[in-house]
Design a protein around this motif. Structure first.
Motif, mmCIF file in Angstrom:
data_model
loop_
_atom_site.group_PDB
_atom_site.id
_atom_site.type_symbol
_atom_site.label_atom_id
_atom_site.label_comp_id
_atom_site.label_asym_id
_atom_site.label_seq_id
_atom_site.Cartn_x
_atom_site.Cartn_y
_atom_site.Cartn_z
ATOM 1 N N HIS A 179 -31.211 36.897 16.361
ATOM 2 C CA HIS A 179 -29.730 36.363 16.734
ATOM 3 C C HIS A 179 -29.262 35.335 15.824
ATOM 4 C CE1 HIS A 179 -26.030 35.719 19.011
ATOM 5 N NE2 HIS A 179 -26.493 34.592 19.185
ATOM 6 N N ALA A 180 -30.182 34.312 15.546
ATOM 7 C CA ALA A 180 -30.018 33.074 14.949
ATOM 8 C C ALA A 180 -31.256 32.678 14.241
ATOM 9 C CB ALA A 180 -29.563 31.724 15.912
ATOM 10 N N LEU A 181 -30.979 32.081 13.023
ATOM 11 C CA LEU A 181 -31.860 31.532 12.104
ATOM 12 C C LEU A 181 -31.590 30.404 11.433
ATOM 13 C CD1 LEU A 181 -34.739 32.193 10.783
ATOM 14 C CD2 LEU A 181 -33.452 33.218 8.852
ATOM 15 N N SER A 182 -32.324 29.326 11.656
ATOM 16 C CA SER A 182 -31.789 27.997 10.911
ATOM 17 C C SER A 182 -32.933 27.962 9.977
ATOM 18 C CB SER A 182 -32.038 27.048 11.942
ATOM 19 O OG SER A 182 -32.184 25.589 11.467
ATOM 20 N N ILE A 183 -32.513 27.696 8.696
ATOM 21 C CA ILE A 183 -33.245 27.805 7.430
ATOM 22 C C ILE A 183 -33.374 26.295 6.680
ATOM 23 C CG2 ILE A 183 -33.768 28.713 5.256
ATOM 24 C CD1 ILE A 183 -31.926 30.948 6.085
ATOM 25 N N HIS A 184 -34.568 25.798 6.608
ATOM 26 C CA HIS A 184 -34.678 24.415 5.849
ATOM 27 C C HIS A 184 -35.715 24.629 4.889
ATOM 28 C CE1 HIS A 184 -32.684 22.399 9.555
ATOM 29 N NE2 HIS A 184 -33.239 23.234 10.046
ATOM 30 N N THR A 185 -35.118 24.586 3.552
ATOM 31 C CA THR A 185 -35.724 24.720 2.279
ATOM 32 C C THR A 185 -35.927 23.657 1.704
ATOM 33 O OG1 THR A 185 -33.716 25.579 1.042
ATOM 34 C CG2 THR A 185 -35.109 27.234 2.257
ATOM 35 N N TYR A 186 -37.066 23.469 0.830
ATOM 36 C CA TYR A 186 -37.296 22.407 0.174
ATOM 37 C C TYR A 186 -38.452 22.640 -1.069
ATOM 38 C CZ TYR A 186 -36.088 20.152 4.669
ATOM 39 O OH TYR A 186 -35.541 19.747 5.632
ATOM 40 N N THR A 187 -38.139 21.954 -1.952
ATOM 41 C CA THR A 187 -39.073 21.919 -2.976
ATOM 42 C C THR A 187 -40.242 20.832 -2.770
ATOM 43 O OG1 THR A 187 -38.216 20.014 -4.447
ATOM 44 C CG2 THR A 187 -37.323 22.239 -4.897
ATOM 45 N N LYS A 188 -41.158 20.959 -3.611
ATOM 46 C CA LYS A 188 -42.448 20.215 -3.200
ATOM 47 C C LYS A 188 -42.072 18.558 -3.332
ATOM 48 C CE LYS A 188 -47.087 19.311 -4.462
ATOM 49 N NZ LYS A 188 -48.320 19.649 -5.482
#
Length: 102
Positions: free
Chosen positions: A72-81
């Motif tokens: 229903h819900a997806l919180s996405i936190h993307t990072y480079t190294k």
């Protein structure tokens, strides 16, 4: 389990240096044991040179089946190294559920 499937797909697609998939369903008005609300924190070289929107689209593409059928819900936190190494405030907190009486 949906959480396991998310982890497997993201591992296979992004070869992350760090991956955390948190089931945050208990923070919402859903039955106990639900797997409907997740937070993903992922650090990968695959994100180098990509804008945030492109990173999120890549994650959404990998999880398309789960998003259309289970999540229903997806919180996405993307990072480079490099971004991850300089991150000092930790993982952003998820907002409290605004509806559903919980």
């Amino acid at each position: 389990m949906i959480q396991d499937m998310i982890e497997k797909k993201l591992q296979a697609s992004f070869n992350p240096q760090y991956l955390e998939v948190l089931n945050e369903s208990n923070m919402h008005n859903v039955p106990p044991g639900s797997e409907s609300h997740f937070k993903v924190v992922i650090v990968s070289d695959e994100f180098d040179g990509k804008r945030l929107i492109m990173r999120h689209r890549a994650v959404n593409t990998v999880l398309a089946e789960e998003l259309s059928n289970h999540i229903h819900a997806l919180s996405i936190h993307t990072y480079t190294k490099t971004e991850w190494e300089v991150l000092t405030s930790g993982i952003p907190a998820s907002p409290k559920c605004a509806g559903g009486g919980k």
